[in-house]
Design an enzyme around this catalytic site. Structure first.
Site, PDB file in Angstrom:
ATOM      1  N   CYS A  79       0.051 -16.937  20.539  1.00 15.30           N
ATOM      2  CA  CYS A  79       0.508 -18.306  20.301  1.00 15.30           C
ATOM      3  C   CYS A  79       2.028 -18.434  20.413  1.00 15.30           C
ATOM      4  CB  CYS A  79      -0.028 -18.821  18.967  1.00 15.30           C
ATOM      5  SG  CYS A  79      -1.741 -19.362  19.122  1.00 15.30           S
ATOM      6  N   HIS A 166      -6.007 -17.587  18.834  1.00 17.88           N
ATOM      7  CA  HIS A 166      -5.963 -16.581  17.768  1.00 17.88           C
ATOM      8  C   HIS A 166      -7.195 -15.677  17.825  1.00 17.88           C
ATOM      9  CE1 HIS A 166      -2.439 -18.019  15.516  1.00 17.88           C
ATOM     10  NE2 HIS A 166      -2.800 -19.218  15.938  1.00 17.88           N
ATOM     11  N   GLU A 168      -7.657 -13.069  16.064  1.00 16.61           N
ATOM     12  CA  GLU A 168      -7.870 -12.419  14.774  1.00 16.61           C
ATOM     13  C   GLU A 168      -8.829 -13.172  13.864  1.00 16.61           C
ATOM     14  OE1 GLU A 168      -4.015 -14.849  14.375  1.00 16.61           O
ATOM     15  OE2 GLU A 168      -5.121 -13.752  15.912  1.00 16.61           O
ATOM     16  N   SER A 220      -4.915   0.272 -15.540  1.00 15.64           N
ATOM     17  CA  SER A 220      -5.400  -1.029 -15.999  1.00 15.64           C
ATOM     18  C   SER A 220      -6.916  -1.062 -16.106  1.00 15.64           C
ATOM     19  CB  SER A 220      -4.949  -2.116 -15.019  1.00 15.64           C
ATOM     20  OG  SER A 220      -5.608  -1.948 -13.771  1.00 15.64           O
ATOM     21  N   GLY A 221      -7.566  -0.048 -15.556  1.00 14.09           N
ATOM     22  CA  GLY A 221      -9.021  -0.083 -15.457  1.00 14.09           C
ATOM     23  C   GLY A 221      -9.500  -0.715 -14.175  1.00 14.09           C
ATOM     24  N   GLY A 222      -8.560  -1.234 -13.373  1.00 16.07           N
ATOM     25  CA  GLY A 222      -8.920  -1.879 -12.122  1.00 16.07           C
ATOM     26  C   GLY A 222      -8.946  -0.920 -10.951  1.00 16.07           C
ATOM     27  N   VAL A 223      -9.229  -1.463  -9.773  1.00 18.18           N
ATOM     28  CA  VAL A 223      -9.412  -0.658  -8.572  1.00 18.18           C
ATOM     29  C   VAL A 223      -8.116   0.030  -8.148  1.00 18.18           C
ATOM     30  CG1 VAL A 223     -10.048  -0.725  -6.132  1.00 18.18           C
ATOM     31  CG2 VAL A 223     -11.298  -2.132  -7.777  1.00 18.18           C
ATOM     32  N   SER A 225      -5.053   0.755  -9.558  1.00 19.04           N
ATOM     33  CA  SER A 225      -4.455   1.826 -10.357  1.00 19.04           C
ATOM     34  C   SER A 225      -5.384   3.038 -10.440  1.00 19.04           C
ATOM     35  CB  SER A 225      -4.100   1.332 -11.767  1.00 19.04           C
ATOM     36  OG  SER A 225      -5.255   0.987 -12.505  1.00 19.04           O
ATOM     37  N   SER A 226      -6.691   2.804 -10.433  1.00 17.26           N
ATOM     38  CA  SER A 226      -7.641   3.915 -10.517  1.00 17.26           C
ATOM     39  C   SER A 226      -7.636   4.754  -9.245  1.00 17.26           C
ATOM     40  CB  SER A 226      -9.053   3.385 -10.780  1.00 17.26           C
ATOM     41  OG  SER A 226      -9.104   2.666 -11.998  1.00 17.26           O
TER      42      SER A 226
END
Length: 508
Positions: A79, A166, A168, A220-223, A225-226
């Site tokens: 574009c 586009h 994508e 944090s228990g999240g994806v 940081s784990s």
């Protein structure tokens, strides 16, 4: 050295999507602002110019030195990129009679490596106000639509290809094939970038970078940081020290459940119950920004205190991912404001630690794939996104332990019922919201005047846009009945059917 595609961002809303599509081809790529060019070494196999909201005809339009790219590396202009190349190489770009927006049928007119394997016609997605009216002398038209004669062209004397649509977006039905033609067939990328290779290269790099130093990581228990913890653990073992702080605003039983999950990962984790300190800091606060600042301040204090118990630590690890990095630098120059999660509320500066961010090159879906390869437990890996301030911004009121209890119980019923019916994994993010209103109800033979819970569930690919989820009525009815019958203090449940935009996913 990892081969890569360089994507230069001219401000398009779709730039991150280009990168995600290239990554789907198992090819590494990086986004850089057009005006902050990185050093280009032999690992760079090709370059993509993104679109832009600007017009090449404007005096303030983004400018770049084409001599650094044309004839030096394979180049794909999308574009704005295509229009800029056309104009600078001697062609002409003019305002279109009407904005070219939406689906169009592309007819391929000339054999071209970029179009190999594509049908003719094939559906593509347009989004531009200008159009190319004349090609440069050394250019050949490759494809057009009913309204755009030069929807695609190439330069005769270099591996330069340009398109005014586009590839994508999913509306361009064969866009991924076109990108593969460029990235693999034209640029010669090997398609060898995958989770296992990423893990091996990252672990080896961390070993060299960190050596025998100690690293502190706030879990944090999240994806994110784990998975960061999993990579660091493979690299430095017990020299990784993790701190998981209970701010009193986690989900029901989350503190205990996450600590148990981390035990199975053999992580060196200290759990800190600081809920009382957070409640004291939040007392009487209603404004969501005030809540965030109070939570951030106390988190830094508690984390700093716990960190001083770890002697000799030299590094602070963060779960920063690639969208965070991209958003920190705009195409108009380095952003003056970096989101607080990029620097964990100023912890590196306060603690005088060096920062290590093992996930800073990954998108969210890639983090999950790496986590699966690391055998991170599914109950962590498949968790819905959860706001950093926790339930504080899902309580649209001041924060008290009683309101937190009510919301935790209602949210647990909601999430568990979604899991029982197989709906949890179909949803990007779900959660209950505590509303600052009471309504009249009847439970048994008694009149009640109790709080209202709102349920929120959305589908999304990246959180930037989101649609509300059409959960079957019978499941919503079951959730409502369970919450009203089991959670003392609630007598009414409503369902949020707002999409983003105009609404946001969270209420605060």
């Amino acid at each position: 050295m990892q081969e890569q595609i360089l994507i230069l961002d001219f401000g398009s809303q779709y730039t991150q999507l280009i990168a995600r599509r290239v990554r789907e081809l198992n090819v590494y790529c990086e986004i850089h602002p057009y005006n902050h060019l990185p050093d280009i070494g032999p690992e760079t196999k090709g370059v993509i110019f993104s679109g832009s909201p600007a017009s090449v005809r404007d005096s303030e339009a983004p400018q770049i030195d084409l001599n650094k790219f044309i004839g030096q590396l394979p180049l794909l202009g999308v574009c704005y990129g295509a229009q800029y190349i056309a104009q600078k190489m001697g062609g002409n770009v003019a305002a279109s009679d009407h904005r070219e927006y939406g689906r169009a049928m592309l007819n391929i007119q000339t054999d071209c490596r970029l179009m190999e394997g594509l049908n003719s016609p094939t559906q593509v997605w347009m989004s531009h106000a200008d159009t190319i009216t004349e090609l440069p002398q050394n250019a050949v038209a490759v494809a057009g639509t009913d309204s755009i004669p030069y929807a695609a062209y190439r330069l005769n004397d270099s591996e330069t290809y340009c398109i005014q649509f586009h590839p994508e977006v999913t509306h361009s039905l064969e866009g991924l094939q076109l990108l593969k033609n460029f990235v693999v067939n034209i640029c010669g990328c090997k398609q060898d970038w995958n989770p296992m290779n990423f893990i091996h290269e990252t672990v080896e790099s961390l070993k060299v970078k960190i050596g025998d130093d100690k690293v502190i990581l706030g879990l944090s228990g999240g994806v994110d940081s784990s998975v960061a913890a999993g990579l660091l653990h493979q690299a430095i073992g017990k020299n990784l020290h993790c701190i998981f702080i209970d701010n009193g605003l986690l989900r029901h039983n989350e503190f205990e459940e996450v600590l148990e999950a981390y035990k199975h990962m053999d992580l060196n984790v200290v759990g800190v119950d600081a809920s009382t300190r957070f409640y004291e800091a939040l007392n009487g606060l209603y404004d969501p920004e005030a809540k965030r600042k109070a939570i951030g301040r106390v988190f830094v204090e508690v984390f700093d205190e716990e960190s001083h118990k770890i002697e000799g630590a030299k590094w602070l690890a963060q779960g920063t991912i690639y969208p965070d990095v991209i958003e920190s630098v705009s195409v108009k120059g380095p952003s003056a404001t970096i989101k607080s999660h990029h620097n964990v509320g100023g912890l590196p500066e306060k603690m005088h630690l060096k920062v290590v961010e093992p996930l800073r090159s990954l998108f969210k879906d890639e983090v999950r794939r790496v986590g699966a390869a690391l055998e991170i437990p599914e109950n962590i890996l498949k968790r819905h996104p959860f706001p950093g301030p926790g339930l504080a911004i899902r309580i649209i009121d001041d924060i008290t332990p009683e309101k937190v209890r009510i919301l935790q119980q209602a949210d647990a019923i909601y999430i568990n019922t979604l899991r029982e019916h197989g709906w949890y994994d179909k949803i990007w993010q779900a959660g209950a919201i505590f509303l600052p209103v009471k309504s009249v109800g009847v439970i048994g033979d008694e009149r009640t005047y109790e709080y209202v819970i709102a349920l929120r569930a959305v589908t999304s690919s990246d959180g930037m846009t989101a649609d509300w989820v059409h959960i079957p009525y019978e499941i919503l009815a079951e959730i409502s009945n369970k919450i009203i019958n089991r959670v003392k203090g609630i007598n009414r449940v409503v369902y949020d059917i707002s999409s983003k935009p105009p609404a946001t996913i969270e209420w605060e």
